[in-house]
Each structure stands twice: as C-alpha cells, then as structure tokens.
Write a protein that holds these residues in place. Structure first.
Motif, mmCIF file in Angstrom:
data_model
loop_
_atom_site.group_PDB
_atom_site.id
_atom_site.type_symbol
_atom_site.label_atom_id
_atom_site.label_comp_id
_atom_site.label_asym_id
_atom_site.label_seq_id
_atom_site.Cartn_x
_atom_site.Cartn_y
_atom_site.Cartn_z
ATOM 1 N N GLN A 79 19.540 -138.949 7.587
ATOM 2 C CA GLN A 79 20.605 -138.013 7.939
ATOM 3 C C GLN A 79 20.321 -136.596 7.444
ATOM 4 O OE1 GLN A 79 24.700 -138.992 7.490
ATOM 5 N NE2 GLN A 79 24.432 -141.081 8.234
ATOM 6 N N LYS A 80 19.524 -136.465 6.387
ATOM 7 C CA LYS A 80 19.226 -135.116 5.883
ATOM 8 C C LYS A 80 18.405 -134.311 6.890
ATOM 9 C CE LYS A 80 15.103 -136.102 3.135
ATOM 10 N NZ LYS A 80 14.554 -136.188 1.800
ATOM 11 N N HIS A 81 17.758 -134.996 7.838
ATOM 12 C CA HIS A 81 17.005 -134.310 8.888
ATOM 13 C C HIS A 81 17.875 -134.095 10.123
ATOM 14 C CE1 HIS A 81 13.432 -134.886 6.506
ATOM 15 N NE2 HIS A 81 13.726 -136.173 6.416
ATOM 16 N N ILE A 82 18.825 -134.977 10.324
ATOM 17 C CA ILE A 82 19.671 -134.914 11.516
ATOM 18 C C ILE A 82 20.748 -133.837 11.372
ATOM 19 C CG2 ILE A 82 21.314 -136.207 12.941
ATOM 20 C CD1 ILE A 82 19.675 -138.737 12.188
ATOM 21 N N ARG A 83 21.351 -133.733 10.202
ATOM 22 C CA ARG A 83 22.459 -132.785 9.998
ATOM 23 C C ARG A 83 22.078 -131.330 10.323
ATOM 24 N NH1 ARG A 83 27.255 -135.291 9.998
ATOM 25 N NH2 ARG A 83 27.183 -137.173 8.744
ATOM 26 N N PRO A 84 20.912 -130.827 9.886
ATOM 27 C CA PRO A 84 20.556 -129.446 10.253
ATOM 28 C C PRO A 84 20.389 -129.271 11.770
ATOM 29 C CG PRO A 84 19.228 -130.182 8.408
ATOM 30 C CD PRO A 84 19.972 -131.380 8.908
ATOM 31 N N PHE A 85 19.832 -130.292 12.419
ATOM 32 C CA PHE A 85 19.698 -130.241 13.882
ATOM 33 C C PHE A 85 21.076 -130.170 14.539
ATOM 34 C CE2 PHE A 85 19.751 -132.542 17.922
ATOM 35 C CZ PHE A 85 18.928 -131.716 18.665
#
Length: 135
Positions: free
Chosen positions: A69-75
């Motif tokens: 999720q730490k990669h998905i949230r910025p997207f």
C-alpha cells in the motif's frame, strides 16, 4: 452510462480492466508499466466515459494494510489530482494474482504463456472488477 475501470497496481506493471457501458461484463484492458499508468488512464478516461475507478488494495490476512500500500497510496494521490471529479473506490485484492494464475491453468493456457506477468496483471484487474460488481 459510464464504464468502471479497475486497476491492479504493481511497482513494475499495472493491470487494467474495464466494464462495458452497462456495467455487466468485466474485460481485461491492458498492462502498462507503472510509469506509464497515470498517462494511460488519463487518456483512456478522456476517450471513454468512465464513471468510477476501482483500485485493488492489498490487505494482509489479519485485515491490516499490506506493505504494498505504501506504493499504491502515492499513485492514488496523483490520480485524484489528475482526475479530481472521478469517483475512486477501493477493493480488497487478496489472492487475485493466485486466482488469475489458476484461471490461466483452468483455461488451458500453456506453461510458457503463463509466465507472461502482464497477462496475470490483466486477469487480476478483471477479477478485482468482477468482485466489485458482485459477479
């Protein structure tokens, strides 16, 4: 009536699926690199009537957010900024990659073709969308 676009976001590749305008059928759309995903989605939404976007959010078995999720949230933040009027919803994507791989086996896809990670990503996005639609 607009379509619903589903996103299976990964650090390298992003699988996309979309419904028909009546929101009955979920179909694999494309696999793009993570770097191309935002531009692809913006262009797709400009060319097609998209009512909402569903993004798969990985959750651990205990219900806690997964490390991904730490990669998905910025997207998601960039997506919301680029398409501020768009409804963005989230769906639990636990096991979608395993389900996609099993779907390929069940469909008789040859072993070499099953190694194509892009196909797995597209099928995963389709599963996310089918689950969201309640199929």
């Amino acid at each position: 009536m607009g379509r619903i676009l589903a996103i299976d976001y990964g650090q390298k590749r992003v699988g996309l699926a979309v419904t028909d305008p009546l929101k009955i059928i979920a179909t694999a759309l494309a696999t793009v690199t993570a770097g191309e995903a935002l531009d692809y989605i913006i262009k797709y939404c400009a060319q097609n009537e998209v009512e909402a976007i569903v993004i798969g959010m990985p959750v651990q078995m205990n219900g806690e957010p997964s490390e991904s999720q730490k990669h998905i949230r910025p997207f998601v933040g960039r997506l919301q900024k680029a398409l501020p009027e768009m409804q963005i919803k989230f769906a639990d994507e636990r096991f979608t990659s395993k389900m996609a791989f099993q779907t390929m086996i069940d469909a008789g896809v040859k072993k070499m073709a099953r190694r194509d990670k892009g196909t797995v990503d597209r099928i995963s996005a389709t599963i996310i969308l089918q689950d969201f639609l309640g199929c």
